[in-house]
Structures are given as C-alpha cells and as structure tokens.
Design a protein around this motif. Structure first.
Motif, PDB file in Angstrom:
ATOM      1  N   ASN A  42       0.828  -1.214   0.000  1.00  0.00           N
ATOM      2  CA  ASN A  42       0.000   0.000   0.000  1.00  0.00           C
ATOM      3  C   ASN A  42       0.857   1.257   0.000  1.00  0.00           C
ATOM      4  O   ASN A  42       0.534   2.244  -0.674  1.00  0.00           O
ATOM      5  CB  ASN A  42      -0.947   0.004   1.192  1.00  0.00           C
ATOM      6  CG  ASN A  42      -2.064  -1.010   1.045  1.00  0.00           C
ATOM      7  OD1 ASN A  42      -2.322  -1.515  -0.042  1.00  0.00           O
ATOM      8  ND2 ASN A  42      -2.721  -1.318   2.147  1.00  0.00           N
ATOM      9  N   THR A  43       1.942   1.235   0.766  1.00  0.00           N
ATOM     10  CA  THR A  43       2.846   2.394   0.789  1.00  0.00           C
ATOM     11  C   THR A  43       3.454   2.612  -0.584  1.00  0.00           C
ATOM     12  O   THR A  43       3.533   3.745  -1.074  1.00  0.00           O
ATOM     13  CB  THR A  43       3.951   2.188   1.845  1.00  0.00           C
ATOM     14  OG1 THR A  43       3.334   1.976   3.110  1.00  0.00           O
ATOM     15  CG2 THR A  43       4.868   3.386   1.924  1.00  0.00           C
ATOM     16  N   TYR A  44       3.896   1.522  -1.202  1.00  0.00           N
ATOM     17  CA  TYR A  44       4.455   1.632  -2.549  1.00  0.00           C
ATOM     18  C   TYR A  44       3.419   2.209  -3.516  1.00  0.00           C
ATOM     19  O   TYR A  44       3.724   3.130  -4.277  1.00  0.00           O
ATOM     20  CB  TYR A  44       4.934   0.268  -3.048  1.00  0.00           C
ATOM     21  CG  TYR A  44       5.217   0.262  -4.528  1.00  0.00           C
ATOM     22  CD1 TYR A  44       6.366   0.862  -5.028  1.00  0.00           C
ATOM     23  CD2 TYR A  44       4.314  -0.293  -5.420  1.00  0.00           C
ATOM     24  CE1 TYR A  44       6.614   0.882  -6.388  1.00  0.00           C
ATOM     25  CE2 TYR A  44       4.557  -0.275  -6.782  1.00  0.00           C
ATOM     26  CZ  TYR A  44       5.706   0.312  -7.260  1.00  0.00           C
ATOM     27  OH  TYR A  44       5.937   0.351  -8.599  1.00  0.00           O
ATOM     28  N   ALA A  45       2.203   1.684  -3.492  1.00  0.00           N
ATOM     29  CA  ALA A  45       1.168   2.141  -4.426  1.00  0.00           C
ATOM     30  C   ALA A  45       0.850   3.623  -4.233  1.00  0.00           C
ATOM     31  O   ALA A  45       0.703   4.361  -5.211  1.00  0.00           O
ATOM     32  CB  ALA A  45      -0.096   1.302  -4.249  1.00  0.00           C
ATOM     33  N   THR A  46       0.773   4.051  -2.981  1.00  0.00           N
ATOM     34  CA  THR A  46       0.478   5.458  -2.697  1.00  0.00           C
ATOM     35  C   THR A  46       1.584   6.373  -3.218  1.00  0.00           C
ATOM     36  O   THR A  46       1.323   7.382  -3.877  1.00  0.00           O
ATOM     37  CB  THR A  46       0.296   5.658  -1.182  1.00  0.00           C
ATOM     38  OG1 THR A  46      -0.762   4.821  -0.729  1.00  0.00           O
ATOM     39  CG2 THR A  46      -0.004   7.106  -0.852  1.00  0.00           C
TER      40      THR A  46
ATOM     41  N   ALA B 220       4.107   9.944  -7.422  1.00  0.00           N
ATOM     42  CA  ALA B 220       5.188  10.191  -8.388  1.00  0.00           C
ATOM     43  C   ALA B 220       4.631  10.311  -9.808  1.00  0.00           C
ATOM     44  O   ALA B 220       5.148  11.082 -10.617  1.00  0.00           O
ATOM     45  CB  ALA B 220       6.218   9.078  -8.314  1.00  0.00           C
ATOM     46  N   ASP B 221       3.575   9.553 -10.111  1.00  0.00           N
ATOM     47  CA  ASP B 221       3.022   9.574 -11.464  1.00  0.00           C
ATOM     48  C   ASP B 221       2.257  10.854 -11.784  1.00  0.00           C
ATOM     49  O   ASP B 221       2.211  11.265 -12.944  1.00  0.00           O
ATOM     50  CB  ASP B 221       2.095   8.368 -11.668  1.00  0.00           C
ATOM     51  CG  ASP B 221       2.879   7.061 -11.738  1.00  0.00           C
ATOM     52  OD1 ASP B 221       4.103   7.113 -11.945  1.00  0.00           O
ATOM     53  OD2 ASP B 221       2.255   5.993 -11.566  1.00  0.00           O
ATOM     54  N   VAL B 222       1.646  11.489 -10.776  1.00  0.00           N
ATOM     55  CA  VAL B 222       0.822  12.671 -11.047  1.00  0.00           C
ATOM     56  C   VAL B 222       1.553  13.994 -10.817  1.00  0.00           C
ATOM     57  O   VAL B 222       0.973  15.042 -11.081  1.00  0.00           O
ATOM     58  CB  VAL B 222      -0.481  12.659 -10.200  1.00  0.00           C
ATOM     59  CG1 VAL B 222      -1.311  11.454 -10.523  1.00  0.00           C
ATOM     60  CG2 VAL B 222      -0.177  12.742  -8.729  1.00  0.00           C
ATOM     61  N   GLN B 223       2.760  13.949 -10.351  1.00  0.00           N
ATOM     62  CA  GLN B 223       3.453  15.216 -10.111  1.00  0.00           C
ATOM     63  C   GLN B 223       3.812  15.881 -11.440  1.00  0.00           C
ATOM     64  O   GLN B 223       4.041  15.211 -12.443  1.00  0.00           O
ATOM     65  CB  GLN B 223       4.711  14.997  -9.267  1.00  0.00           C
ATOM     66  CG  GLN B 223       5.823  14.292  -9.985  1.00  0.00           C
ATOM     67  CD  GLN B 223       6.995  14.003  -9.070  1.00  0.00           C
ATOM     68  OE1 GLN B 223       7.018  14.430  -7.934  1.00  0.00           O
ATOM     69  NE2 GLN B 223       7.966  13.288  -9.582  1.00  0.00           N
ATOM     70  N   GLY B 224       3.849  17.171 -11.418  1.00  0.00           N
ATOM     71  CA  GLY B 224       4.171  17.926 -12.622  1.00  0.00           C
ATOM     72  C   GLY B 224       5.660  17.884 -12.923  1.00  0.00           C
ATOM     73  O   GLY B 224       6.468  17.471 -12.089  1.00  0.00           O
ATOM     74  N   PRO B 225       6.044  18.323 -14.095  1.00  0.00           N
ATOM     75  CA  PRO B 225       7.468  18.329 -14.446  1.00  0.00           C
ATOM     76  C   PRO B 225       8.234  19.342 -13.589  1.00  0.00           C
ATOM     77  O   PRO B 225       7.703  20.386 -13.219  1.00  0.00           O
ATOM     78  CB  PRO B 225       7.477  18.716 -15.923  1.00  0.00           C
ATOM     79  CG  PRO B 225       6.166  19.380 -16.168  1.00  0.00           C
ATOM     80  CD  PRO B 225       5.202  18.808 -15.181  1.00  0.00           C
ATOM     81  N   ARG B 226       9.450  19.005 -13.311  1.00  0.00           N
ATOM     82  CA  ARG B 226      10.308  19.878 -12.501  1.00  0.00           C
ATOM     83  C   ARG B 226      11.693  19.903 -13.111  1.00  0.00           C
ATOM     84  O   ARG B 226      12.110  18.954 -13.764  1.00  0.00           O
ATOM     85  CB  ARG B 226      10.380  19.355 -11.072  1.00  0.00           C
ATOM     86  CG  ARG B 226       9.012  19.402 -10.438  1.00  0.00           C
ATOM     87  CD  ARG B 226       8.958  18.807  -9.119  1.00  0.00           C
ATOM     88  NE  ARG B 226       7.548  18.811  -8.726  1.00  0.00           N
ATOM     89  CZ  ARG B 226       7.131  18.517  -7.553  1.00  0.00           C
ATOM     90  NH1 ARG B 226       7.959  18.168  -6.628  1.00  0.00           N
ATOM     91  NH2 ARG B 226       5.839  18.541  -7.284  1.00  0.00           N
TER      92      ARG B 226
ATOM     93  N   THR C 214      10.519   9.645  -7.531  1.00  0.00           N
ATOM     94  CA  THR C 214      10.734   8.668  -8.592  1.00  0.00           C
ATOM     95  C   THR C 214      10.127   7.333  -8.180  1.00  0.00           C
ATOM     96  O   THR C 214       9.740   7.133  -7.026  1.00  0.00           O
ATOM     97  CB  THR C 214      12.238   8.483  -8.857  1.00  0.00           C
ATOM     98  OG1 THR C 214      12.852   7.955  -7.672  1.00  0.00           O
ATOM     99  CG2 THR C 214      12.901   9.807  -9.233  1.00  0.00           C
ATOM    100  N   ALA C 215      10.074   6.417  -9.134  1.00  0.00           N
ATOM    101  CA  ALA C 215       9.578   5.070  -8.834  1.00  0.00           C
ATOM    102  C   ALA C 215      10.512   4.378  -7.845  1.00  0.00           C
ATOM    103  O   ALA C 215      10.067   3.589  -7.010  1.00  0.00           O
ATOM    104  CB  ALA C 215       9.458   4.264 -10.122  1.00  0.00           C
ATOM    105  N   THR C 216      11.785   4.684  -7.908  1.00  0.00           N
ATOM    106  CA  THR C 216      12.745   4.098  -6.960  1.00  0.00           C
ATOM    107  C   THR C 216      12.445   4.547  -5.540  1.00  0.00           C
ATOM    108  O   THR C 216      12.520   3.745  -4.610  1.00  0.00           O
ATOM    109  CB  THR C 216      14.184   4.498  -7.350  1.00  0.00           C
ATOM    110  OG1 THR C 216      14.410   4.120  -8.700  1.00  0.00           O
ATOM    111  CG2 THR C 216      15.194   3.834  -6.453  1.00  0.00           C
ATOM    112  N   ASP C 217      12.088   5.821  -5.373  1.00  0.00           N
ATOM    113  CA  ASP C 217      11.707   6.314  -4.051  1.00  0.00           C
ATOM    114  C   ASP C 217      10.496   5.549  -3.526  1.00  0.00           C
ATOM    115  O   ASP C 217      10.436   5.194  -2.348  1.00  0.00           O
ATOM    116  CB  ASP C 217      11.363   7.810  -4.096  1.00  0.00           C
ATOM    117  CG  ASP C 217      12.565   8.677  -4.430  1.00  0.00           C
ATOM    118  OD1 ASP C 217      13.699   8.228  -4.179  1.00  0.00           O
ATOM    119  OD2 ASP C 217      12.356   9.796  -4.935  1.00  0.00           O
ATOM    120  N   ALA C 218       9.531   5.282  -4.401  1.00  0.00           N
ATOM    121  CA  ALA C 218       8.329   4.550  -3.990  1.00  0.00           C
ATOM    122  C   ALA C 218       8.681   3.131  -3.566  1.00  0.00           C
ATOM    123  O   ALA C 218       8.156   2.622  -2.565  1.00  0.00           O
ATOM    124  CB  ALA C 218       7.313   4.531  -5.133  1.00  0.00           C
ATOM    125  N   VAL C 219       9.586   2.486  -4.300  1.00  0.00           N
ATOM    126  CA  VAL C 219      10.003   1.124  -3.942  1.00  0.00           C
ATOM    127  C   VAL C 219      10.701   1.126  -2.588  1.00  0.00           C
ATOM    128  O   VAL C 219      10.398   0.304  -1.716  1.00  0.00           O
ATOM    129  CB  VAL C 219      10.924   0.533  -5.035  1.00  0.00           C
ATOM    130  CG1 VAL C 219      11.574  -0.746  -4.559  1.00  0.00           C
ATOM    131  CG2 VAL C 219      10.142   0.291  -6.306  1.00  0.00           C
TER     132      VAL C 219
END
Length: 186
Positions: A54-58, A63-69, A131-136
C-alpha cells in the motif's frame, strides 16, 4: 542461537497433542500458546506485505501525477539564523532576471554556498521530484518496519511464555522432589 533453536524444535513434539499422561497440562497450554504465536507471526508477515504494498502504491501514484520539474543552481545569500528559519537563495532565470526565494534550510547552508533547488513549470520552488525508486524504497522500508515490530513482539512473547512455563515446571519439580524425599539423614 542453536540452543534457542533446539528448544523451539523440541517444543513442537507431537507428544503434546496426544493423551499421554506424562505430558503435563502446562506443557499442553504452552504448546497451544506457542502455536498461536506462530500463526499470529504469519498474520503479521501478511500485514507487513500489505503495508509495504500500500505504501508503494500510494507513493508511486504521487510520483506519477506530479508535474514536471527542473533543477537550478542557486547561491545562498542569507543562511538561517535558527533551526526552523528558511534559507534565502538567489539564481538567474534563462532570460537573465535575478530571482530570490526562501527554501528549506540545510545544515551546511553558509553564505555563498551553491545549492541545487527544484522549480515547477511556473518557476516556483518545489520539492524534489519523486521517482519510482523512491516509492520502492519507501514501500520496502514500511514493510520491514512492520515486520521488525512483529518479530520483536513475537520473540518477546515467546520468551515470556517460555519463562513462565519453565518457572511453573521448576516449582512443580521441586514440590515432587520434596514429596519423594525420604529421611535419609539418619
């Protein structure tokens, strides 16, 4: 470690589930409690996997909806005076305009230090991109945290049950030896 393991394996003898009169009621209760603790440890493992997933999914959804930076090198002009004060930095936009902003303080902020800051599409200071790595990593850490709590709780309860059962057995054993004591001191 091997001594603890051998005690654990010894406690799971099938003898405790039979009608053998040599097995004391305390041993049967101890086996039942330890079996319950093993089942609860497995449930704790499933909970840890669920929390991690659940933490990963959240965090992945964030990460997927954040705007470009994009990153910019900024120079510290005013370091924080106290721990909770912001740091004032300055940088130049591509058109040459000078921009000043307050950002979160870092321990190494000194006047003249160059820091990397992140800006969104409207050129406002933003958090670094996720990033996806941060989520993992965050999912794994959350799962490991729950698992460590489960293991420490299980280990403590097993030791507590063992100590109580051993103390009860020793008291019973001493009482039985006293009953068998024959006046042999004559």
């Amino acid at each position: 470690m091997l001594r603890f393991l051998s005690r654990e394996l010894h406690s799971w003898r099938l003898m405790h589930a039979t009608s053998n009169r040599l097995v004391r009621p305390t041993d049967r209760v101890e086996t039942l409690v330890l079996l319950t603790l093993w089942v609860s440890a497995l449930a704790g493992l499933l909970i840890a996997l669920t929390v991690g997933g659940n933490t990963y999914a959240t965090h992945k959804a964030t990460a997927d909806v954040q705007g470009p930076r994009h990153s910019v090198s900024a120079t510290v002009t005013t370091p924080p005076k106290q721990d909770d004060d912001p740091t004032i930095v300055v940088w130049r936009r591509p058109d040459g305009a000078r921009v000043t902003a307050a950002v979160d303080a870092e321990r190494t902020d000194r006047t003249g230090r160059v820091r990397i800051i992140w800006l969104d599409d409207q050129q406002r200071v933003a958090d670094p991109p996720r990033t996806a790595t941060d989520a993992v990593v965050e999912g794994v850490m959350a799962g490991l945290g729950v698992m460590m709590l489960t293991v420490l709780g299980w280990w403590g309860l097993v030791l507590l049950v063992r100590a109580a059962a051993d103390r009860h057995r020793m008291r019973r054993w001493e009482a039985e030896w006293r009953d068998l004591d024959i006046d042999s001191h004559r």
